[in-house]
Write a protein that holds these residues in place. Structure first.
Motif, PDB file in Angstrom:
ATOM      1  N   ASP A  74       0.862  -1.180   0.000  1.00 21.34           N
ATOM      2  CA  ASP A  74       0.000   0.000   0.000  1.00 21.34           C
ATOM      3  C   ASP A  74       0.902   1.235   0.000  1.00 21.34           C
ATOM      4  O   ASP A  74       1.652   1.456   0.953  1.00 21.34           O
ATOM      5  N   THR A  76       0.048   4.361   0.246  1.00 20.73           N
ATOM      6  CA  THR A  76      -0.581   5.521   0.878  1.00 20.73           C
ATOM      7  C   THR A  76       0.287   6.185   1.945  1.00 20.73           C
ATOM      8  O   THR A  76       0.424   7.420   1.942  1.00 20.73           O
ATOM      9  N   TYR A  80       1.634   8.851  -1.445  1.00 23.22           N
ATOM     10  CA  TYR A  80       1.124   8.624  -2.801  1.00 23.22           C
ATOM     11  C   TYR A  80      -0.149   9.431  -3.029  1.00 23.22           C
ATOM     12  O   TYR A  80      -1.077   9.397  -2.223  1.00 23.22           O
ATOM     13  N   GLU A  81      -0.200  10.170  -4.147  1.00 25.67           N
ATOM     14  CA  GLU A  81      -1.335  11.038  -4.441  1.00 25.67           C
ATOM     15  C   GLU A  81      -2.041  10.666  -5.739  1.00 25.67           C
ATOM     16  O   GLU A  81      -2.901  11.404  -6.210  1.00 25.67           O
ATOM     17  N   ARG A  84      -6.118   5.615  -6.379  1.00 28.54           N
ATOM     18  CA  ARG A  84      -6.042   4.489  -5.448  1.00 28.54           C
ATOM     19  C   ARG A  84      -7.209   3.540  -5.681  1.00 28.54           C
ATOM     20  O   ARG A  84      -8.313   3.967  -5.991  1.00 28.54           O
ATOM     21  N   TYR A 118      -5.259  -0.010   0.391  1.00 23.54           N
ATOM     22  CA  TYR A 118      -5.204   0.550  -0.956  1.00 23.54           C
ATOM     23  C   TYR A 118      -4.013   0.001  -1.740  1.00 23.54           C
ATOM     24  O   TYR A 118      -3.006  -0.400  -1.177  1.00 23.54           O
TER      25      TYR A 118
END
Length: 241
Positions: A74, A76, A80-81, A84, A118
């Protein structure tokens, strides 16, 4: 300085330069964390490339293919942008979807994240997933490789519990075709997100929802009451042919 000493010094410098040039390099493929902490961020190079830094927690956050480390966790917590995709429980990861692999067969690994989480990639084609409330559940069979590696690779959850990881909101039971473990979900109505207790509960198709709130009529201000409700909602599934 004597000629002999000068030659020795030059030799030492050349050896040092050669050692630096031959420093260990680690091959990566696709996006991956730059280091071992969320504050280190992500490397977004998609092609196969090298770094002089070794992958952190490589045994649980990565899989290897053709000598390259492929991050399947994951992203996130690392900032991370991008887009997802929400998943629940353990599921297959097809490396062909993440990196360029010149073979016609799927190279399958498994993600051992417990509960909702995610990924940056969509569910792989040719594998059985059900979508419910924008969350993907794996509904296929788990092979022997998954079962054999599970005791080691589920340690990924120990790593992620030390980080502040936003999770997808899950408030209803997994679909009836879902074969993986069920996890308890704690919902704090005063908080902006769902808190997940990733301890497994018995394999049944319901989710225990725990609402916490302050009771205005309570004789002890600030005292929290917990009310448990079992959800038994199941989405109607289309029959596969």
């Amino acid at each position: 300085m004597s000629r002999m000493n000068r030659m020795g010094l030059v030799g030492a410098v050349l050896l040092l330069a050669a050692g630096t040039a031959e420093a260990k390099q680690w091959k990566y493929a696709g996006m991956h964390p730059r280091g071992g902490q969320p504050s280190d961020g992500l490397c977004h190079i998609e092609a196969t490339h090298v770094h002089t830094a070794a992958p952190i927690q490589a045994d649980v956050l990565y899989r290897t293919h053709d000598g390259a480390y492929v991050f399947i966790g994951d992203p996130t917590p690392f900032g991370y942008e991008g887009t997802r995709h929400a998943y629940y429980g353990h599921h297959p990861v097809v490396l062909n979807v993440l990196i360029n692999i010149e073979v016609d067969v799927d190279v399958v690994e498994y993600c051992y994240h417990d509960g909702p989480h995610y990924h940056a990639y969509e569910p792989p084609p040719r594998h059985d997933f059900e979508e419910q409330e924008d969350v993907h559940y794996y509904t296929g069979e788990y092979p022997e490789e998954y079962k054999r590696e599970s005791p080691q690779l589920v340690r990924v959850n120990t790593v992620y519990r030390t980080w502040n990881v936003p999770r997808p909101v899950v408030t209803v039971a997994p679909p009836s075709h879902y074969r993986g473990p069920i996890f308890q979900v704690n919902v704090n109505v005063s908080a902006p997100k769902v808190e997940v207790n990733v301890g497994a509960v018995p394999a049944r198709h319901d989710v225990i929802i725990v609402h916490e709130h302050d009771d205005d009529d309570c004789d002890h201000p600030g005292h929290k009451h917990k009310h448990k409700h079992k959800k038994h909602k199941h989405k109607k599934f289309k029959e596969r042919h």
